[in-house]
Design an enzyme around this catalytic site. Structure first.
Site, PDB file in Angstrom:
ATOM      1  N   GLU A 278      32.662 -76.012 -47.688  1.00 47.49           N
ATOM      2  CA  GLU A 278      31.755 -74.874 -47.912  1.00 47.49           C
ATOM      3  C   GLU A 278      32.351 -73.592 -47.329  1.00 47.49           C
ATOM      4  O   GLU A 278      31.758 -72.965 -46.462  1.00 47.49           O
ATOM      5  CB  GLU A 278      30.404 -75.136 -47.216  1.00 47.49           C
ATOM      6  CG  GLU A 278      29.642 -76.349 -47.701  1.00 47.49           C
ATOM      7  CD  GLU A 278      28.502 -76.738 -46.752  1.00 47.49           C
ATOM      8  OE1 GLU A 278      28.331 -76.097 -45.701  1.00 47.49           O
ATOM      9  OE2 GLU A 278      27.790 -77.695 -47.077  1.00 47.49           O
ATOM     10  N   PRO A 279      33.515 -73.178 -47.782  1.00 43.94           N
ATOM     11  CA  PRO A 279      34.133 -71.994 -47.193  1.00 43.94           C
ATOM     12  C   PRO A 279      33.512 -70.707 -47.724  1.00 43.94           C
ATOM     13  O   PRO A 279      33.242 -70.583 -48.918  1.00 43.94           O
ATOM     14  CB  PRO A 279      35.588 -72.107 -47.670  1.00 43.94           C
ATOM     15  CG  PRO A 279      35.478 -72.791 -48.994  1.00 43.94           C
ATOM     16  CD  PRO A 279      34.315 -73.739 -48.890  1.00 43.94           C
ATOM     17  N   GLY A 280      33.301 -69.758 -46.841  1.00 49.71           N
ATOM     18  CA  GLY A 280      32.823 -68.447 -47.251  1.00 49.71           C
ATOM     19  C   GLY A 280      33.867 -67.399 -46.929  1.00 49.71           C
ATOM     20  O   GLY A 280      34.630 -66.946 -47.779  1.00 49.71           O
TER      21      GLY A 280
ATOM     22  N   TYR B 133      27.950 -58.730 -33.494  1.00 53.27           N
ATOM     23  CA  TYR B 133      28.817 -59.756 -32.884  1.00 53.27           C
ATOM     24  C   TYR B 133      29.985 -59.174 -32.113  1.00 53.27           C
ATOM     25  O   TYR B 133      30.968 -59.891 -31.854  1.00 53.27           O
ATOM     26  CB  TYR B 133      29.442 -60.665 -33.958  1.00 53.27           C
ATOM     27  CG  TYR B 133      28.549 -61.098 -35.081  1.00 53.27           C
ATOM     28  CD1 TYR B 133      27.481 -61.960 -34.863  1.00 53.27           C
ATOM     29  CD2 TYR B 133      28.798 -60.671 -36.382  1.00 53.27           C
ATOM     30  CE1 TYR B 133      26.689 -62.382 -35.916  1.00 53.27           C
ATOM     31  CE2 TYR B 133      28.003 -61.087 -37.442  1.00 53.27           C
ATOM     32  CZ  TYR B 133      26.946 -61.944 -37.199  1.00 53.27           C
ATOM     33  OH  TYR B 133      26.173 -62.355 -38.242  1.00 53.27           O
TER      34      TYR B 133
ATOM     35  N   CYS C  35      20.522 -43.740 -35.767  1.00 54.02           N
ATOM     36  CA  CYS C  35      20.010 -43.394 -34.438  1.00 54.02           C
ATOM     37  C   CYS C  35      19.866 -44.621 -33.542  1.00 54.02           C
ATOM     38  O   CYS C  35      18.764 -45.060 -33.226  1.00 54.02           O
ATOM     39  CB  CYS C  35      18.686 -42.674 -34.593  1.00 54.02           C
ATOM     40  SG  CYS C  35      18.912 -41.169 -35.522  1.00 54.02           S
ATOM     41  N   GLU C  36      20.983 -45.206 -33.203  1.00 52.69           N
ATOM     42  CA  GLU C  36      21.044 -46.364 -32.305  1.00 52.69           C
ATOM     43  C   GLU C  36      22.382 -46.273 -31.588  1.00 52.69           C
ATOM     44  O   GLU C  36      23.409 -46.040 -32.244  1.00 52.69           O
ATOM     45  CB  GLU C  36      21.089 -47.685 -33.092  1.00 52.69           C
ATOM     46  CG  GLU C  36      19.923 -47.980 -33.970  1.00 52.69           C
ATOM     47  CD  GLU C  36      18.866 -48.849 -33.299  1.00 52.69           C
ATOM     48  OE1 GLU C  36      19.085 -49.306 -32.153  1.00 52.69           O
ATOM     49  OE2 GLU C  36      17.831 -49.054 -33.937  1.00 52.69           O
TER      50      GLU C  36
ATOM     51  N   TYR D  76      30.446 -61.041 -45.284  1.00 49.80           N
ATOM     52  CA  TYR D  76      29.339 -60.665 -44.399  1.00 49.80           C
ATOM     53  C   TYR D  76      29.304 -59.151 -44.166  1.00 49.80           C
ATOM     54  O   TYR D  76      28.954 -58.690 -43.089  1.00 49.80           O
ATOM     55  CB  TYR D  76      29.412 -61.440 -43.071  1.00 49.80           C
ATOM     56  CG  TYR D  76      29.491 -62.942 -43.282  1.00 49.80           C
ATOM     57  CD1 TYR D  76      28.395 -63.639 -43.780  1.00 49.80           C
ATOM     58  CD2 TYR D  76      30.668 -63.659 -43.045  1.00 49.80           C
ATOM     59  CE1 TYR D  76      28.462 -65.008 -44.017  1.00 49.80           C
ATOM     60  CE2 TYR D  76      30.746 -65.027 -43.281  1.00 49.80           C
ATOM     61  CZ  TYR D  76      29.642 -65.695 -43.759  1.00 49.80           C
ATOM     62  OH  TYR D  76      29.695 -67.043 -43.991  1.00 49.80           O
TER      63      TYR D  76
HETATM   64  N1  LLP Z   1      28.100 -73.674 -44.649  1.00 54.05           N
HETATM   65  C1  LLP Z   1      27.016 -73.402 -43.899  1.00 54.05           C
HETATM   66  C2  LLP Z   1      25.962 -74.402 -43.784  1.00 54.05           C
HETATM   67  C3  LLP Z   1      26.925 -72.172 -43.212  1.00 54.05           C
HETATM   68  O1  LLP Z   1      25.864 -71.927 -42.456  1.00 54.05           O
HETATM   69  C4  LLP Z   1      27.965 -71.221 -43.344  1.00 54.05           C
HETATM   70  C5  LLP Z   1      27.905 -69.932 -42.648  1.00 54.05           C
HETATM   71  C6  LLP Z   1      29.052 -71.540 -44.170  1.00 54.05           C
HETATM   72  C7  LLP Z   1      29.093 -72.783 -44.801  1.00 54.05           C
HETATM   73  C8  LLP Z   1      30.200 -70.593 -44.399  1.00 54.05           C
HETATM   74  O2  LLP Z   1      30.896 -70.346 -43.238  1.00 54.05           O
HETATM   75  P1  LLP Z   1      32.283 -69.542 -43.277  1.00 54.05           P
HETATM   76  O3  LLP Z   1      33.273 -70.355 -44.038  1.00 54.05           O
HETATM   77  O4  LLP Z   1      32.023 -68.232 -43.922  1.00 54.05           O
HETATM   78  O5  LLP Z   1      32.636 -69.404 -41.848  1.00 54.05           O
HETATM   79  N2  LLP Z   1      27.390 -63.300 -40.447  1.00 54.05           N
HETATM   80  C9  LLP Z   1      28.374 -63.950 -39.610  1.00 54.05           C
HETATM   81  C10 LLP Z   1      28.739 -65.319 -40.134  1.00 54.05           C
HETATM   82  C11 LLP Z   1      27.549 -66.234 -40.301  1.00 54.05           C
HETATM   83  C12 LLP Z   1      27.909 -67.572 -40.898  1.00 54.05           C
HETATM   84  C13 LLP Z   1      26.699 -68.334 -41.256  1.00 54.05           C
HETATM   85  N3  LLP Z   1      26.944 -69.608 -41.878  1.00 54.05           N
HETATM   86  C14 LLP Z   1      29.585 -63.033 -39.489  1.00 54.05           C
HETATM   87  O6  LLP Z   1      29.550 -61.921 -40.005  1.00 54.05           O
HETATM   88  O7  LLP Z   1      30.560 -63.378 -38.839  1.00 54.05           O
END
Ligand code: LLP
Length: 423
Positions: free
Chosen positions: A284-286, A327, A353-354, A381
């Protein structure tokens, strides 16, 4: 910054202009305005193919599926691109499912994560015929069984277990530890599987975990993989054979000087954990697929020297890119043109304004009023976490494909901002 810009999918033209796919980013800013997210289709494809190649090699003919985590960047053009490359999708809401379907994605390649699925979202996903629900609790399992029963179908289920592995990343994006809201505790997993296997409208098909995001060391990922594969073996011995195993997402990228994860080594570590087991491997890569494929362009409004600290005030803000505020995330800042301005040690801040509205702390920036700056590694993100705070319309999104920039999401207007309000 002395490092090679190629990892960020930008380059310097001989005249000093910053380019993406050969397109000058100052021209993109001039044509489409700022703030503006810009993505490179070539970079998106290269990221997908890089991971796909690593998995294909490691799996050597055994099945696997890359389920792109839609939350990282859900622009329809990006979903449609990944769908055309054969990707599946990891979704966390009914809205994300609708986006995947609107972009031409295949519901049969969709896995549905998230710990708060509503009955309506479950029904939507069952009707669409998704591949699997990643169930995160016992009450969710009971509810899913009920919804599937009412629709006269069976719900394919994988339990998201919490392997209690420390991902050693920022606490807000660490999800695999015991005290975390996500997943079913590892010690409970066998009992919950046993219960699921007796439910009339549930098909138990897999096991899933996700320990955190922006991991730059694969050791915790492979440790978690080892734990869920061992669990799958135990379940098989107990008469509950699984069809797939998924260690989630989490692969980190280069924001500053992080060494990129060696995808071939990661894929072979996953394969080593699986051995000859007859299961499909899901990921599940994002971030790794989109993060370095995008930049955020912003215009310098003011250069504001001050006694204690200097500020470069830009027209993007925490509402456009919240990662630094939320973060303490680092994004490189480059002048998109050639600036003759003297370098200034400063914070790059937005107009919100923060005090937390800082896009980059303690940087040396050469810029004058009107210059365009690029915040790098903003493809993941970024836009998806944008808000309208301070009544700021959300930025435009532009995709460069084959050297041509096109708007893939119009800049919001003031009318968009108030469209749903009534006096
Ligand atoms: N699978 C699940 C169940 C997840 O909760 C996530 C991310 C992913 C896959 C994808 O993860 P990745 O491959 O992108 O690391 N907003 C934060 C990141 C939050 C990630 C939430 N879950 C940021 O900007 O760093």
């Amino acid at each position: 910054m002395s490092r090679d810009l190629a990892v960020f999918n930008v380059a310097r033209a001989p005249d000093g202009a910053l380019t993406m796919e050969g397109v000058r980013l100052i021209d993109v800013a001039r044509e489409f305005g700022t703030p503006c997210y810009v993505y490179s289709q070539a970079a998106l494809m290269a990221a997908f193919h890089g991971l796909d190649r690593a998995l294909r090699t490691a799996r050597a003919g055994r099945p696997y599926l890359i389920c792109y985590a839609v939350k990282a960047n859900s622009n329809l053009s990006i979903l449609s691109l990944f769908a055309s490359l054969g990707a599946g999708f990891d979704i966390v809401s009914g809205g994300e499912l609708r986006r995947v379907l609107a972009a031409g994605g295949d519901a049969r390649k969709v896995v549905f994560s998230g710990l708060g699925k509503t009955a309506d979202e479950m029904a939507l996903a069952l009707e669409a015929g998704i591949k699997c629900f990643n169930v995160e609790s016992e009450p969710e399992l009971e509810r899913l069984n009920g919804v599937a029963g009412r629709l006269g179908v069976r719900a394919p289920v994988s339990l998201r277990v919490n392997p209690d592995v420390d991902a050693k990343t920022h606490p807000y994006i660490s999800t695999g530890l015991k005290n975390n809201k996500f997943g079913v505790a590892f010690e409970r997993a066998r009992d919950v599987y046993a219960r699921a296997a007796t439910m009339p409208h549930i098909d138990v098909i897999g096991v899933d975990c996700h320990i955190g995001s922006q991991l730059t060391d694969t050791a915790p990922l492979t440790e978690a993989m080892g734990k869920i594969v061992a669990l799958a073996d135990e379940l098989a011995a107990a008469g509950i054979p699984l069809h797939h195993v998924c260690p989630g997402g989490g692969i980190g990228i280069t924001y500053r000087d992080e060494a990129p994860i060696d995808l071939a080594a990661y894929a072979s570590a996953l394969q080593a954990a699986l051995g000859e087991r007859d299961v499909e491997l899901l990921l599940e890569p994002g971030r790794v697929l989109v993060g370095n494929a995008g930049v955020l362009l912003t215009r310098v409004e003011y250069v504001k020297p001050s006694t204690a600290k200097n500020f470069t005030v830009v027209d993007a803000a925490m509402n456009d890119l919240i990662r630094p505020s939320l973060y303490q995330a680092h994004h490189e800042v480059l002048n998109a043109g050639e600036s003759s301005a003297a370098p200034l040690d400063c914070d790059v801040v937005g107009p919100v304004c923060e005090s937390a509205d800082v896009l980059a702390y303690n940087r040396r920036v050469s810029a004058r009023e009107g210059d365009i700056l690029a915040l790098l590694s903003a493809g993941a993100y970024g836009f998806v976490m944008a808000s309208n705070y301070n009544s700021r319309p959300r930025a435009a999104e532009v995709l460069i494909s084959a050297g041509v920039p096109r708007v893939v999401r119009k800049r919001e207007s003031f009318d968009d901002l108030i469209a749903h309000e009534r006096v």
